[in-house]
Design an enzyme around this catalytic site. Structure first.
Site, PDB file in Angstrom:
ATOM      1  N   HIS A  78      14.267  55.976  27.766  1.00  0.00           N
ATOM      2  CA  HIS A  78      14.357  54.607  28.262  1.00  0.00           C
ATOM      3  C   HIS A  78      13.491  53.719  27.365  1.00  0.00           C
ATOM      4  O   HIS A  78      12.589  54.199  26.663  1.00  0.00           O
ATOM      5  CB  HIS A  78      13.896  54.545  29.718  1.00  0.00           C
ATOM      6  CG  HIS A  78      14.903  55.123  30.670  1.00  0.00           C
ATOM      7  ND1 HIS A  78      14.791  55.039  32.030  1.00  0.00           N
ATOM      8  CD2 HIS A  78      16.074  55.789  30.437  1.00  0.00           C
ATOM      9  CE1 HIS A  78      15.832  55.619  32.602  1.00  0.00           C
ATOM     10  NE2 HIS A  78      16.624  56.093  31.659  1.00  0.00           N
ATOM     11  N   GLU A 120      11.106  51.680  27.904  1.00  0.00           N
ATOM     12  CA  GLU A 120       9.658  51.710  28.140  1.00  0.00           C
ATOM     13  C   GLU A 120       9.033  52.915  27.436  1.00  0.00           C
ATOM     14  O   GLU A 120       7.965  52.818  26.829  1.00  0.00           O
ATOM     15  CB  GLU A 120       9.361  51.828  29.651  1.00  0.00           C
ATOM     16  CG  GLU A 120       9.925  50.710  30.506  1.00  0.00           C
ATOM     17  CD  GLU A 120      11.325  51.002  31.036  1.00  0.00           C
ATOM     18  OE1 GLU A 120      12.167  51.510  30.269  1.00  0.00           O
ATOM     19  OE2 GLU A 120      11.587  50.714  32.214  1.00  0.00           O
ATOM     20  N   TRP A 133      50.312  36.450  11.739  1.00  0.00           N
ATOM     21  CA  TRP A 133      49.081  36.338  12.508  1.00  0.00           C
ATOM     22  C   TRP A 133      48.779  34.878  12.756  1.00  0.00           C
ATOM     23  O   TRP A 133      48.938  34.063  11.860  1.00  0.00           O
ATOM     24  CB  TRP A 133      47.894  36.979  11.761  1.00  0.00           C
ATOM     25  CG  TRP A 133      48.088  38.441  11.524  1.00  0.00           C
ATOM     26  CD1 TRP A 133      48.398  39.050  10.346  1.00  0.00           C
ATOM     27  CD2 TRP A 133      47.976  39.489  12.497  1.00  0.00           C
ATOM     28  NE1 TRP A 133      48.480  40.421  10.532  1.00  0.00           N
ATOM     29  CE2 TRP A 133      48.225  40.707  11.843  1.00  0.00           C
ATOM     30  CE3 TRP A 133      47.689  39.499  13.862  1.00  0.00           C
ATOM     31  CZ2 TRP A 133      48.199  41.928  12.512  1.00  0.00           C
ATOM     32  CZ3 TRP A 133      47.670  40.721  14.511  1.00  0.00           C
ATOM     33  CH2 TRP A 133      47.914  41.920  13.827  1.00  0.00           C
ATOM     34  N   ARG A 187      35.847  44.663  20.613  1.00  0.00           N
ATOM     35  CA  ARG A 187      36.640  45.647  21.325  1.00  0.00           C
ATOM     36  C   ARG A 187      35.954  47.014  21.300  1.00  0.00           C
ATOM     37  O   ARG A 187      35.954  47.753  22.267  1.00  0.00           O
ATOM     38  CB  ARG A 187      37.981  45.722  20.610  1.00  0.00           C
ATOM     39  CG  ARG A 187      39.075  46.365  21.361  1.00  0.00           C
ATOM     40  CD  ARG A 187      40.198  46.615  20.399  1.00  0.00           C
ATOM     41  NE  ARG A 187      41.173  45.551  20.339  1.00  0.00           N
ATOM     42  CZ  ARG A 187      42.015  45.400  19.319  1.00  0.00           C
ATOM     43  NH1 ARG A 187      41.963  46.202  18.267  1.00  0.00           N
ATOM     44  NH2 ARG A 187      42.896  44.427  19.333  1.00  0.00           N
ATOM     45  N   LEU A 247      46.288  50.305  20.763  1.00  0.00           N
ATOM     46  CA  LEU A 247      45.147  49.964  21.629  1.00  0.00           C
ATOM     47  C   LEU A 247      43.896  50.754  21.287  1.00  0.00           C
ATOM     48  O   LEU A 247      43.108  51.099  22.164  1.00  0.00           O
ATOM     49  CB  LEU A 247      45.472  50.146  23.119  1.00  0.00           C
ATOM     50  CG  LEU A 247      46.463  49.200  23.745  1.00  0.00           C
ATOM     51  CD1 LEU A 247      46.489  49.425  25.265  1.00  0.00           C
ATOM     52  CD2 LEU A 247      46.094  47.739  23.480  1.00  0.00           C
ATOM     53  N   ARG A 253      40.138  50.293  16.241  1.00  0.00           N
ATOM     54  CA  ARG A 253      40.466  49.876  14.872  1.00  0.00           C
ATOM     55  C   ARG A 253      41.865  50.365  14.575  1.00  0.00           C
ATOM     56  O   ARG A 253      42.333  51.327  15.165  1.00  0.00           O
ATOM     57  CB  ARG A 253      39.522  50.510  13.846  1.00  0.00           C
ATOM     58  CG  ARG A 253      38.080  50.256  14.077  1.00  0.00           C
ATOM     59  CD  ARG A 253      37.609  48.958  13.409  1.00  0.00           C
ATOM     60  NE  ARG A 253      36.374  48.519  14.015  1.00  0.00           N
ATOM     61  CZ  ARG A 253      35.171  48.861  13.585  1.00  0.00           C
ATOM     62  NH1 ARG A 253      35.035  49.608  12.531  1.00  0.00           N
ATOM     63  NH2 ARG A 253      34.094  48.449  14.202  1.00  0.00           N
ATOM     64  N   GLU A 279      43.506  42.742  26.896  1.00  0.00           N
ATOM     65  CA  GLU A 279      44.219  42.113  25.781  1.00  0.00           C
ATOM     66  C   GLU A 279      45.697  42.208  26.072  1.00  0.00           C
ATOM     67  O   GLU A 279      46.219  43.308  26.176  1.00  0.00           O
ATOM     68  CB  GLU A 279      43.997  42.912  24.510  1.00  0.00           C
ATOM     69  CG  GLU A 279      42.604  42.948  24.064  1.00  0.00           C
ATOM     70  CD  GLU A 279      42.566  43.341  22.595  1.00  0.00           C
ATOM     71  OE1 GLU A 279      43.138  42.634  21.770  1.00  0.00           O
ATOM     72  OE2 GLU A 279      41.975  44.376  22.310  1.00  0.00           O
ATOM     73  N   GLY A 313      49.297  41.261  28.005  1.00  0.00           N
ATOM     74  CA  GLY A 313      49.709  39.942  27.553  1.00  0.00           C
ATOM     75  C   GLY A 313      49.371  38.899  28.588  1.00  0.00           C
ATOM     76  O   GLY A 313      48.551  39.116  29.476  1.00  0.00           O
TER      77      GLY A 313
HETATM   78  C1  AOF Z   1      18.288  53.201  31.044  1.00  0.00           C
HETATM   79  N1  AOF Z   1      17.468  52.777  30.058  1.00  0.00           N
HETATM   80  O1  AOF Z   1      15.650  51.817  29.329  1.00  0.00           O
HETATM   81  C2  AOF Z   1      16.029  51.888  31.643  1.00  0.00           C
HETATM   82  C3  AOF Z   1      16.906  52.311  32.684  1.00  0.00           C
HETATM   83  O2  AOF Z   1      20.535  57.785  32.891  1.00  0.00           O
HETATM   84  P1  AOF Z   1      19.174  57.898  33.483  1.00  0.00           P
HETATM   85  O3  AOF Z   1      19.119  58.932  34.560  1.00  0.00           O
HETATM   86  O4  AOF Z   1      18.160  58.144  32.418  1.00  0.00           O
HETATM   87  O5  AOF Z   1      18.768  56.548  34.195  1.00  0.00           O
HETATM   88  C4  AOF Z   1      19.585  55.456  34.206  1.00  0.00           C
HETATM   89  C5  AOF Z   1      19.053  54.395  35.148  1.00  0.00           C
HETATM   90  O6  AOF Z   1      17.690  54.071  34.929  1.00  0.00           O
HETATM   91  C6  AOF Z   1      19.788  53.095  34.942  1.00  0.00           C
HETATM   92  O7  AOF Z   1      20.973  53.068  35.687  1.00  0.00           O
HETATM   93  C7  AOF Z   1      18.789  52.038  35.396  1.00  0.00           C
HETATM   94  O8  AOF Z   1      18.927  51.854  36.792  1.00  0.00           O
HETATM   95  C8  AOF Z   1      17.436  52.669  35.123  1.00  0.00           C
HETATM   96  N2  AOF Z   1      16.671  52.054  33.986  1.00  0.00           N
HETATM   97  N3  AOF Z   1      18.007  52.956  32.315  1.00  0.00           N
HETATM   98  O9  AOF Z   1      19.318  53.780  30.772  1.00  0.00           O
HETATM   99  C9  AOF Z   1      16.351  52.143  30.282  1.00  0.00           C
HETATM  100  N4  AOF Z   1      14.875  51.242  31.895  1.00  0.00           N
HETATM  101 ZN    ZN Z   2      13.330  54.444  33.112  1.00  0.00          ZN
END
Ligand code: AOF
Ligand code: ZN
Length: 380
Positions: free
Chosen positions: A55, A57, A174, A188, A208, A211, A307, A309
């Site tokens: 994450h 943090e 186009w 996309r 679809l 690329r 996308e 129509g």
């Molecule tokens: C993230 N990235 O930087 C923060 C998140 O997939 P997990 O179990 O690691 O956790 C996902 C959940 O953690 C996410 O749905 C969100 O609620 C919380 N915070 N998630 O993927 C991050 N800070």
């Molecule tokens: Zn987290």
């Protein structure tokens, strides 16, 4: 609440960092984090790059090391308080000795929320709502998905200055420039699914895919490191055909093996089609698109790109399910031919769908307009 300029500036940087994960974190949010030391100097920065990876943090704390002690963390989304694919960020922040945590948006995911309360209960000063608007915008797809339990919808179209997407004889290649078309591919590719109606499949037989030459495009998977790599890195967008009666030809390109495809049909459609069928309730002349987006969300499709129509786009607009409109407008005139949008449930001016222009950017000789509904999330 008066927000110190310093806090806003650091959060702006965290929002910018969050953006680095755009298009690769699904089904997780984009999150950015800046950690200051006790003296207020930047000690670490991080962002979430892919599901299963650290994450934001944790990434920023790793860079800050011991310097985080007594410092401040700026996070665009409330720190999680759960053990999912990785451990709780609330604990990581406490263990690092961070004294103050500034949050932009609280976490709507009930499984992960609670980080702010946990930190407060351990004596950490927590401030929430700083630069919430910008952080919401950066994470709009995931926040829609997490709050509403349905995929976020972008409707994209290309048109002339007079709003036409094809000439009277149906030709359309186009209208916009090569630069605009390259920009479309980029947008996309960031979506989890690309949705088209049966009319487009029958008329254009599109692939679809993100690329036109998928062999040359495969998105690089996240660099090194473990994780389950469930994010978009290396994954191609799901293709979805909205085909009420199941009329997709068995030989349609959309059913080739370049990417998985889901064909949404009516619950009672008498189709012989051999494909991954998703049976849905009917709605007006077509399918219940809200039910479609719920089903897609259940498959961890956070964002879809609609996308083609005009009929399908009209149905999404009518059902109040378009979250963002991306229009590529060419400085050209057709005067007759197909309009970009089909019937959208408007019989009289009082029923007009009003939007707000949020971005206006020149792309080559064209203009790209990004607009959103004035009252988002008002489904009909
Ligand atoms: C993230 N990235 O930087 C923060 C998140 O997939 P997990 O179990 O690691 O956790 C996902 C959940 O953690 C996410 O749905 C969100 O609620 C919380 N915070 N998630 O993927 C991050 N800070
Ligand atoms: Zn987290």
């Amino acid at each position: 609440m008066e927000i110190p300029a310093r806090d806003a500036a650091h959060m702006a940087r965290a929002v910018e960092l969050a953006g680095h994960g755009h298009g690769t974190t699904s089904p997780n949010p984009v999150v950015g984090c800046v950690v200051l030391d006790a003296a207020g100097q930047v000690a670490g920065e991080g962002f979430h790059a892919y599901a299963g990876g650290p994450h934001a943090e944790v990434a920023a704390l790793a860079e800050a090391g011991e310097r985080a002690r007594g410092g401040t963390a700026y996070v665009t989304l409330e720190p999680c308080d759960h053990t999912g694919r990785t451990g709780p960020c609330s604990r990581a922040l406490l263990e690092a000795g961070v004294a103050r945590v500034v949050i932009a948006v609280s976490d709507p995911n009930p499984k992960a929320a609670g980080g702010a309360a946990r930190l407060r209960s351990h004596g950490v000063e927590v401030i929430a709502g700083v630069l919430a608007g910008a952080a919401e915008r950066a994470n709009e797809e995931w926040l829609t998905y997490a709050r509403l339990g349905r995929s976020h919808v972008t409707w994209k179209f290309a048109a002339t200055l007079d709003g036409r997407s094809a000439a009277a004889d149906g030709t359309s290649q186009w209208i916009t420039s090569a630069e605009s078309r390259a920009d479309v591919h980029r947008m996309r590719a960031a979506a989890d699914a690309i949705v088209a109606g049966i009319g487009t499949v029958l008329a254009d037989d599109p692939h679809l895919t993100a690329r036109s030459a998928p062999s040359a495009e495969s998105t690089a998977p996240p660099a090194e490191g473990g994780g389950d790599r469930a994010g978009r890195g290396g994954r191609v967008p799901l293709r979805v055909v909205v085909d009420t009666e199941g009329r997709t030809p068995q030989s349609a390109r959309v059913l080739d093996d370049r990417a998985p495809t889901l064909v949404a049909v009516a619950h009672d459609a008498g189709t012989e089609l051999k494909a991954d069928l998703l049976r849905l309730p009917r709605h007006a002349a077509g399918l219940d698109l809200h039910a479609l987006l719920k089903e897609l969300a259940a498959r961890e499709v956070v964002s879809v790109f609609v996308e083609g129509g005009p009929t399908l786009a009209g149905a999404f607009v009518r059902q109040g399910l378009v979250d963002r409109v991306v229009a590529y407008v060419a400085p050209a005139l057709l005067g007759s031919g197909r309009a970009a949008l089909g019937a959208a449930g408007v019989g009289t001016i009082g029923e007009i769908h009003r939007l707000t222009f949020d971005e206006i950017s020149p792309i080559g000789p064209d203009v790209r307009l990004i607009a959103r509904p004035r009252e988002p999330g008002r489904e009909k």
